[in-house]
Design a protein around this motif. Sequence first.
Motif, short mmCIF file in Angstrom:
data_model
loop_
_atom_site.label_atom_id
_atom_site.label_comp_id
_atom_site.label_asym_id
_atom_site.label_seq_id
_atom_site.Cartn_x
_atom_site.Cartn_y
_atom_site.Cartn_z
N ALA A 317 0.82 -1.22 0.00
CA ALA A 317 0.00 0.00 0.00
C ALA A 317 0.85 1.26 0.00
CB ALA A 317 -0.93 -0.01 1.21
N PHE A 318 2.11 1.14 0.45
CA PHE A 318 2.99 2.33 0.52
C PHE A 318 4.18 2.22 -0.44
CE2 PHE A 318 0.80 2.01 4.59
CZ PHE A 318 0.33 3.31 4.76
N THR A 319 4.14 1.29 -1.37
CA THR A 319 5.24 1.10 -2.32
C THR A 319 4.87 1.71 -3.66
OG1 THR A 319 5.89 -0.94 -1.21
CG2 THR A 319 6.67 -0.62 -3.46
N ARG A 320 5.85 2.45 -4.24
CA ARG A 320 5.56 3.19 -5.47
C ARG A 320 5.17 2.26 -6.61
NH1 ARG A 320 7.06 8.25 -6.01
NH2 ARG A 320 8.66 8.01 -4.38
N LEU A 321 5.98 1.27 -6.95
CA LEU A 321 5.66 0.31 -8.02
C LEU A 321 6.26 -1.03 -7.65
CD1 LEU A 321 4.33 -0.20 -10.76
CD2 LEU A 321 6.50 0.45 -11.86
N TRP A 322 5.43 -1.95 -7.24
CA TRP A 322 5.89 -3.22 -6.67
C TRP A 322 6.76 -3.99 -7.68
CZ3 TRP A 322 5.57 -4.61 -1.76
CH2 TRP A 322 5.96 -5.92 -1.43
N GLY A 323 7.94 -4.42 -7.19
CA GLY A 323 8.86 -5.20 -8.02
C GLY A 323 9.80 -4.36 -8.84
N LEU A 328 8.96 4.87 -1.03
CA LEU A 328 7.76 5.16 -0.23
C LEU A 328 6.87 6.15 -0.98
CD1 LEU A 328 6.23 4.92 2.50
CD2 LEU A 328 7.59 6.89 3.28
N THR A 329 5.59 5.91 -0.95
CA THR A 329 4.62 6.82 -1.57
C THR A 329 3.30 6.76 -0.81
OG1 THR A 329 3.45 7.40 -3.60
CG2 THR A 329 3.77 5.07 -3.17
N PHE A 330 2.58 7.87 -0.83
CA PHE A 330 1.24 7.90 -0.23
C PHE A 330 0.17 8.06 -1.32
CE2 PHE A 330 4.05 9.18 3.20
CZ PHE A 330 3.57 8.41 4.25
N GLU A 331 0.59 7.84 -2.55
CA GLU A 331 -0.33 7.99 -3.67
C GLU A 331 -1.49 6.99 -3.57
OE1 GLU A 331 -0.38 7.18 -8.50
OE2 GLU A 331 1.53 7.31 -7.42
N HIS A 332 -1.16 5.75 -3.20
CA HIS A 332 -2.22 4.73 -3.13
C HIS A 332 -3.17 5.00 -1.97
CE1 HIS A 332 0.42 2.97 -5.97
NE2 HIS A 332 1.30 2.51 -5.09
N GLN A 509 -6.07 -5.64 -13.08
CA GLN A 509 -5.45 -4.67 -13.98
C GLN A 509 -3.97 -4.45 -13.69
OE1 GLN A 509 -7.87 -1.19 -13.37
NE2 GLN A 509 -9.76 -2.24 -14.00
N GLY A 510 -3.43 -5.15 -12.67
CA GLY A 510 -2.02 -5.00 -12.32
C GLY A 510 -1.72 -3.79 -11.47
N ARG A 511 -2.72 -3.16 -10.91
CA ARG A 511 -2.50 -2.00 -10.03
C ARG A 511 -2.37 -2.52 -8.60
NH1 ARG A 511 -6.61 2.63 -12.49
NH2 ARG A 511 -5.74 2.63 -14.59
N TRP A 512 -1.23 -3.14 -8.34
CA TRP A 512 -1.04 -3.81 -7.07
C TRP A 512 -1.06 -2.86 -5.88
CZ3 TRP A 512 -2.04 -8.31 -8.58
CH2 TRP A 512 -1.52 -8.83 -9.77
N GLY A 513 -0.47 -1.67 -6.06
CA GLY A 513 -0.42 -0.72 -4.96
C GLY A 513 -1.80 -0.28 -4.51
N ARG A 514 -2.64 0.08 -5.47
CA ARG A 514 -4.00 0.51 -5.11
C ARG A 514 -4.81 -0.65 -4.54
NH1 ARG A 514 -6.05 4.69 -9.87
NH2 ARG A 514 -4.52 6.33 -9.43
N ALA A 515 -4.63 -1.84 -5.13
CA ALA A 515 -5.35 -3.01 -4.61
C ALA A 515 -4.93 -3.30 -3.16
CB ALA A 515 -5.09 -4.22 -5.49
#
Length: 552
Positions: A317-323, A328-332, A509-515
């Motif tokens: 939830a706090f990772t910019r783009l997994w893998g 750190l990001t708060f975008e999600h 859809q591959g949006r792991w951070g938002r999921a």
Amino acid sequence: MTYGIRSLGRLWRYDRGLLLAYGLVAAFLLVFVVGPLVRVAFEPTFADWRQVFSTPRWRGASLNTLTMLVLSTVSSLLVGTLYAYAVTRARVPGAGFFSVVPLFLLLTPPFVAGLAFILLLGRRGLVTYQLLGLETSIYGWHGLWLAQTLSFFPVAYLVLRGAFAAIDPGLEQAARGLGASRAQVLRTVTLPLATPGLLAAALFIAIGVLGDFGNPMLVGGRFQVLATAVYTQLSGWASFGTSAALGLLLLVPAVLLFAAQQWVQGATRERFATVGGRGSSLPAPSVSPALRWGLFAFCVLVTLFVAASHGVVLMGAFTRLWGVDFGLTFEHVAYVLGQFGGLGNSLRFAAAAALLCTVVAAVAAYLVQRAKVPLRRGLDLATLLPAAIPGTLMGVAFVLAFNQPTFRLTGTASIIVIAMAISYLPVGYRVCAAAMDQLKASLDESAANLGASKLRILATITAPLVRQALMAAFVFSFVRAVGTLSTVIFLVSFDTPLASVAILNLADQGRWGRAAALASALVAVTMLSLGLLYLLTGRSLKPLAESAHAGA
């Protein structure tokens, strides 16, 4: 039939309130349980059935479903049994802490396990790629097997924990006193006495695996099962007949398992009865040191796996783009703050469904157990029927039954709430019935002699005495309904979004951070809601444990 009509006539003359409650519950079950199933049974044409049985893809999906049914049920049952035995009979160090670990998985939507597996063990997983440098694929039958085992073993644990706790230790001590070894006591006394719990757990897990929709969508890959095939045919091709036929195939093993469990439990009820005689204050026989420490290591391993599965979702939830970029990001999180509609709907609908489920379950249990109304066997079966229906099939049945121009409910909040309540009605009913069965009939007779009606007895005597069972039914239904997916994914609309459906779509859809952020928020608000309920109702309640024990 004549006796039933005469009984209804007596109710009309002497207790019209009870007759009204009887009619409302019967109408609810006929319209929302029996009616949709009858409707879906007549939907497929001969051509639909011929296509299903002649198409290699559907035959493969059927075989895959049976394969996963066996593998996931056996592995979940094995893990849950070992875990329950470790915390109840082996008394491993830290048993109190270990006993609550599986409860965290019950607060999580089942398909979140699939999401956690992708983040941990996927091609860009934290363990496989970042730590070990491997590019393995978790997609396929093996990933689905692991995800379903992690998702459903808590069900076996809760049921078996109650079953092991109900065994009289005096029986095991007597066997030891007669010279039986520890292994013989376990094989000939402990496990046979836990047989009803094992059967109930196997049934609950098998029905859950058959109807599991989220995990096959996330980690199944090209390994297609019937649950996903039903959804694809309905949502992608609008093929109602083929979708209904595939869903009805799910019903075959479910009904067979349900009938087998009911038959074995009925045939062995007296043989395995352990409650009712004089209790024993003796402790359970000790297990060998090797087994005790082996079970301790097993519990530690399961706990670490559970912690990793929750931790990696929170981390995502706090990772910019997994893998790729672990910055750190708060975008999600900001995205989740704009999704209050879905989260709010999930909580509101789940709370309304839990209330509806509890009321219907309590009244139905009272009508069957205490009021002895006519045709109560049919009422009992109709209430338990959803336990044998995979959620995917129930979703198709609701679409077919309530998407007519004259009676259109699909896409509304009402049908989603009713679908959630129907899904968990059997557990709530079993919980309430078990609690009412323990009350003496003289309580009702005394109140009736003083002029109280049956409904007044239910409201002023029975309900207060079984309030913990009512709360158990409410909490269990609420927790499971918040993250439910299999049935409601067929019923949601643009105006009634749900968090569970949004999580699945984002992951697909591959949006792991938002999921991951939305899944973490859903778990957090669920736990906050339960905490608030816990404070309001008193600390003496143990809802989840009681519901599982009664369900066995």
